[in-house]
Every structure is written in structure tokens, then in C-alpha cells.
Design a protein around this motif. Structure first.
Motif, PDB file in Angstrom:
ATOM      1  N   LYS A   1       0.858  -1.183   0.000  1.00  0.00           N
ATOM      2  CA  LYS A   1       0.000   0.000   0.000  1.00  0.00           C
ATOM      3  C   LYS A   1       0.895   1.235   0.000  1.00  0.00           C
ATOM      4  O   LYS A   1       1.961   1.246   0.618  1.00  0.00           O
ATOM      5  CB  LYS A   1      -0.940   0.021   1.217  1.00  0.00           C
TER       6      LYS A   1
ATOM      7  N   LYS B   1       0.647   5.854  -0.559  1.00  0.00           N
ATOM      8  CA  LYS B   1      -0.212   7.030  -0.602  1.00  0.00           C
ATOM      9  C   LYS B   1      -0.130   7.700  -1.975  1.00  0.00           C
ATOM     10  O   LYS B   1       0.947   7.818  -2.568  1.00  0.00           O
ATOM     11  CB  LYS B   1       0.210   8.041   0.465  1.00  0.00           C
TER      12      LYS B   1
ATOM     13  N   LEU C   1      -4.697   9.393  -0.558  1.00  0.00           N
ATOM     14  CA  LEU C   1      -5.465   8.142  -0.555  1.00  0.00           C
ATOM     15  C   LEU C   1      -4.539   6.941  -0.460  1.00  0.00           C
ATOM     16  O   LEU C   1      -3.415   6.963  -0.982  1.00  0.00           O
ATOM     17  CB  LEU C   1      -6.312   8.027  -1.826  1.00  0.00           C
ATOM     18  N   ASP C   2      -5.016   5.885   0.186  1.00  0.00           N
ATOM     19  CA  ASP C   2      -4.294   4.621   0.210  1.00  0.00           C
ATOM     20  C   ASP C   2      -4.547   3.871  -1.088  1.00  0.00           C
ATOM     21  O   ASP C   2      -5.703   3.615  -1.448  1.00  0.00           O
ATOM     22  CB  ASP C   2      -4.758   3.754   1.382  1.00  0.00           C
TER      23      ASP C   2
ATOM     24  N   ALA D   1      -7.692   4.402  -7.684  1.00  0.00           N
ATOM     25  CA  ALA D   1      -8.254   5.162  -6.570  1.00  0.00           C
ATOM     26  C   ALA D   1      -9.772   5.181  -6.688  1.00  0.00           C
ATOM     27  O   ALA D   1     -10.320   5.194  -7.790  1.00  0.00           O
ATOM     28  CB  ALA D   1      -7.707   6.591  -6.590  1.00  0.00           C
ATOM     29  N   TYR D   2     -10.436   5.131  -5.542  1.00  0.00           N
ATOM     30  CA  TYR D   2     -11.902   5.109  -5.446  1.00  0.00           C
ATOM     31  C   TYR D   2     -12.497   3.748  -5.841  1.00  0.00           C
ATOM     32  O   TYR D   2     -13.718   3.605  -5.877  1.00  0.00           O
ATOM     33  CB  TYR D   2     -12.558   6.212  -6.298  1.00  0.00           C
TER      34      TYR D   2
ATOM     35  N   SER E   1      -8.462   0.095  -2.964  1.00  0.00           N
ATOM     36  CA  SER E   1      -7.876   1.417  -2.739  1.00  0.00           C
ATOM     37  C   SER E   1      -8.894   2.351  -2.081  1.00  0.00           C
ATOM     38  O   SER E   1     -10.101   2.119  -2.130  1.00  0.00           O
ATOM     39  CB  SER E   1      -7.391   2.013  -4.067  1.00  0.00           C
ATOM     40  N   GLY E   2      -8.392   3.421  -1.488  1.00  0.00           N
ATOM     41  CA  GLY E   2      -9.251   4.362  -0.789  1.00  0.00           C
ATOM     42  C   GLY E   2      -9.912   5.347  -1.729  1.00  0.00           C
ATOM     43  O   GLY E   2      -9.655   5.385  -2.930  1.00  0.00           O
ATOM     44  N   GLY E   3     -10.786   6.169  -1.154  1.00  0.00           N
ATOM     45  CA  GLY E   3     -11.452   7.220  -1.908  1.00  0.00           C
ATOM     46  C   GLY E   3     -12.957   7.129  -1.851  1.00  0.00           C
ATOM     47  O   GLY E   3     -13.529   6.053  -1.979  1.00  0.00           O
ATOM     48  N   GLU E   4     -13.593   8.266  -1.620  1.00  0.00           N
ATOM     49  CA  GLU E   4     -15.056   8.378  -1.602  1.00  0.00           C
ATOM     50  C   GLU E   4     -15.491   9.538  -2.494  1.00  0.00           C
ATOM     51  O   GLU E   4     -14.786  10.540  -2.579  1.00  0.00           O
ATOM     52  CB  GLU E   4     -15.530   8.651  -0.154  1.00  0.00           C
TER      53      GLU E   4
ATOM     54  N   ARG F   1     -17.354   5.894  -3.498  1.00  0.00           N
ATOM     55  CA  ARG F   1     -16.871   4.690  -4.159  1.00  0.00           C
ATOM     56  C   ARG F   1     -17.279   4.702  -5.631  1.00  0.00           C
ATOM     57  O   ARG F   1     -18.336   5.237  -6.000  1.00  0.00           O
ATOM     58  CB  ARG F   1     -17.433   3.433  -3.482  1.00  0.00           C
TER      59      ARG F   1
ATOM     60  N   ASN G   1     -17.257  -2.329  -4.672  1.00  0.00           N
ATOM     61  CA  ASN G   1     -16.080  -1.464  -4.655  1.00  0.00           C
ATOM     62  C   ASN G   1     -15.526  -1.082  -6.018  1.00  0.00           C
ATOM     63  O   ASN G   1     -14.581  -0.318  -6.100  1.00  0.00           O
ATOM     64  CB  ASN G   1     -14.954  -2.108  -3.833  1.00  0.00           C
TER      65      ASN G   1
END
Length: 347
Positions: A38, A40, A44-45, A99-100, A104-107, A109, A251
Motif C-alpha cells: 500500500k 499514498k 489516498l491509500d 483510486a476510489y 484502494s481508498g477514496g469516496e 466509491r 467497490n
């Protein structure tokens, strides 16, 4: 079409949740190994898998390749397959979730904006060029389907990539704007109105609206889809190569925010494509109904004289993802291409 119901590869049976045939199940000395990582990117991760080649020695220097997944995909599917196959050839490779999307992170989705997808590729280059053993001067890029369109966009300006290859390239902007095979030209403004309203609703704290999603498609729904790529893609993502982070699942994959269309519909993978001056290899199935996108981009890529369009005989778009003889044919082109273009300039 005959719709298969059995899973070809069950993510639950693989400790790394890989779903492609021949996937790594355990890291063994002397063989290709997989390393979940992981990192950044813009806060975001990003979840990714790094594949190291047989007998990997971090004290040595290896060429590296970034592999960008399709729309609707995650790193455990076709992107992982090609990352593993290329690692077998001596490359350090990385397949990352957008991303999203995926892990992986992000909102919100399933936000699916070209600027983010392109930035994912730049970010993967940032990470992998600092990975132990990577020779940053020998970095390549492989984009698959939607990831292929975004790889073209990234390579226009990111000259860390010494060469770029695409497989079954999908021009997300053109399709979201015009419809598949330019079949929805008459509804362009109506769909933009819907996207604008969806963004306004999001900004006001209202419900996030999505294109697609919901329950997995039935046999009848799949059979009624007008394009082979969508029929086969639904089977691939929801059944034969399903993963909990892709397809009809929450996701990633077959759903994206309606507001994303504001960004997608004004974008095109071929805009300023003449900025690509690196060697370019474009692979696509000879029977793929998405072939027109690869042919269009290839013709417009006038900035490089080192370019080739190769058609995989008898392959559909989704067939290029997993059919063994097609994958072997694709590796038969990718292997010499990257070997020739990612050469060391050291004595």
C-alpha cells in the motif's frame, strides 16, 4: 450465447485472492513472488501487488512495468495475470487498484474520472521506480481495456515510461460520450444534464447516483445485451473471474457515479496523442467489437515512428483477457517489445 455458471477461478481458494489461471498460491524461493503493498497517492491509500522475477535479488537492477487494469477490473484479475507473466520474463511489475475502486481508498466509491485514472498510473510509476532493485531508467507501461486508454493519456507527458503497450484498448471518454460503437449520439445532451444534476445532488449531501450496479445480471439479461464485449465482460466479471472488489460488487467495476460522466464525456484517449513519442505496441482481438477504438488511436498516434498494431487472430475483446492461446500470443508480442525497448544504457 451460452452463459457459463461455474466459477473458473475462485478468489476464496487463493491466499492472495487472485482469480486468473496459473496464479501464484505461495511465494517460493527461486520463482516469481507476489508482494501486496500500500502507498499514498494524493492522500489516498492505493492497494497494489508487486511481482518480483525468479531469483529476485534487490541488490541487482531490473526493468519494471506498470500494468493498468480495465474498467470494471481489479488487480487480481487480468492485470495480475499479465503482471505475473511479465515477471516471469525478468521484470518487476506492479498492478494497482484505481483510486476510489477495488481495495484502494477514496469516496464516493466507484468514482471513475479520467484525471484520477491517469494519476493512478503516474503514482504507480512514483512507487515502483523507488522499489528495491528497480532500474528507473527502464520503465514500461501496459494498459488493458480502459486502462489502455488511460495509459495512452499518461504516456503523452510521463516520459519516465520508455515504451507503452495496450491490450484491447477502450477509449472510455468516447464510449461514455457517444455510446459503444457510437450508438448513443442522440442522447449526449440529455446524459450531460443527468450528470450535472447528479453532481449537484452530491454537493448538497444527497444520495450518490450510479450507472449500473445492483444485482448480478441474469442469463436473459446478459443475452439481451447488444454488444459482445458487454455480454462477455459481464460473464467474466460476475461469474468466471469474479472478485468481491469488482464487477457487480460494491467497490469497483460495472458501476460508476453518474457525476463522473461530466469528466468522462469531455475527455478522449486520443486527444493530443501525438505527444507520445515512445515506442507503442497496440494489441487487440481480430473479432473484438471494440477494435475500432484501437485502430482509431493507432492512426492518430503520429508522434512515434516506432509503433505496431497487432491483431490476435480469432480473439474477442474479453477473450484477450484469459483464453490461454490468446494470452500466449499476446505474450509472444509483449516479450520482444519490452525486451527491445527497455534496454539498459549502461555498459
Amino acid at each position: 450465447m451460452t452463459v457459463p455458471t461455474a466459477m473458473a477461478a475462485d478468489y476464496k481458494q487463493n491466499p492472495f485472492t487472485l482469480v486468473y489461471d496459473g496464479a501464484i498460491t505461495t511465494n517460493e524461493p527461486g520463482k516469481v513472488n507476489i508482494h501486496p503493498v500500500k502507498y499514498k497517492l494524493n492522500g489516498l491509500d492505493i492497494a497494489a501487488n508487486v511481482y518480483t522475477p525468479p531469483n529476485y535479488d534487490p541488490a541487482r537492477k531490473y526493468p519494471a512495468i506498470v500494468v493498468a487494469h480495465p474498467n470494471g477490473g481489479v488487480k487480481e484479475q487480468v492485470a495480475g495475470l499479465f503482471a505475473q507473466r511479465l515477471a516471469e520474463q525478468g521484470y518487476i511489475t506492479i498492478a494497482m487498484d484505481a483510486a476510489y475502486q477495488g481495495a484502494s481508498g477514496g469516496e464516493p466509491r466507484n468514482t471513475d474520472k479520467p484525471q484520477f485514472r491517469t494519476e493512478d498510473i503516474h503514482g504507480a510509476a512514483d512507487f515502483i521506480t523507488r522499489y528495491p532493485g528497480v532500474d528507473a531508467a527502464r520503465l514500461g507501461l501496459l494498459g488493458i481495456c480502459g486502462g489502455g486508454g488511460y495509459s495512452l493519456a499518461a504516456a503523452k507527458t510521463d516520459k519516465r515510461f520508455k515504451s507503452v503497450a495496450t491490450l484491447s484498448m477502450f477509449n472510455s471518454g468516447r464510449v461514455r460520450r457517444n455510446g459503444f460503437a457510437d450508438s448513443a449520439l442522440g442522447t449526449f445532451q440529455e446524459r450531460l444534464q443527468q450528470a450535472s444534476a447528479a453532481r449537484a445532488q452530491e454537493a448538497a449531501g444527497g444520495k450518490i447516483l450510479y450507472v449500473g450496479g445492483g444485482a448480478a445480471a441474469t442469463d436473459a439479461q446478459i443475452a439481451a445485451m447488444p454488444f459482445e464485449m458487454y455480454r462477455e465482460g459481464t460473464v467474466y466479471y460476475e461469474r468466471t473471474h469474479g472478485h468481491p472488489n469488482s464487477g457487480a460488487y460494491p467497490n469497483s467495476g460495472g458501476t460508476y457515479t453518474v457525476s463522473s460522466l461530466m469528466d468522462l464525456m469531455r475527455w478522449d484517449a486520443t486527444d493530443q496523442i501525438e505527444l507520445i513519442d515512445q515506442p507503442l505496441l497496440m494489441l487487440a482481438g481480430s473479432k473484438a467489437d471494440s477494435l475500432y477504438m484501437t485502430e482509431d488511436a493507432f492512426a492518430k498516434a503520429t508522434g512515434t515512428k516506432d509503433k505496431e498494431l497487432f491483431k490476435i487472430e480469432g480473439a474477442t475483446a474479453i477473450g484477450t483477457y484469459w483464453v490461454p492461446e490468446h494470452v500466449d500470443a499476446e505474450m509472444g508480442k509483449l516479450t520482444p517489445f519490452f525486451a527491445r525497448t527497455l534496454v539498459s544504457d549502461r555498459s
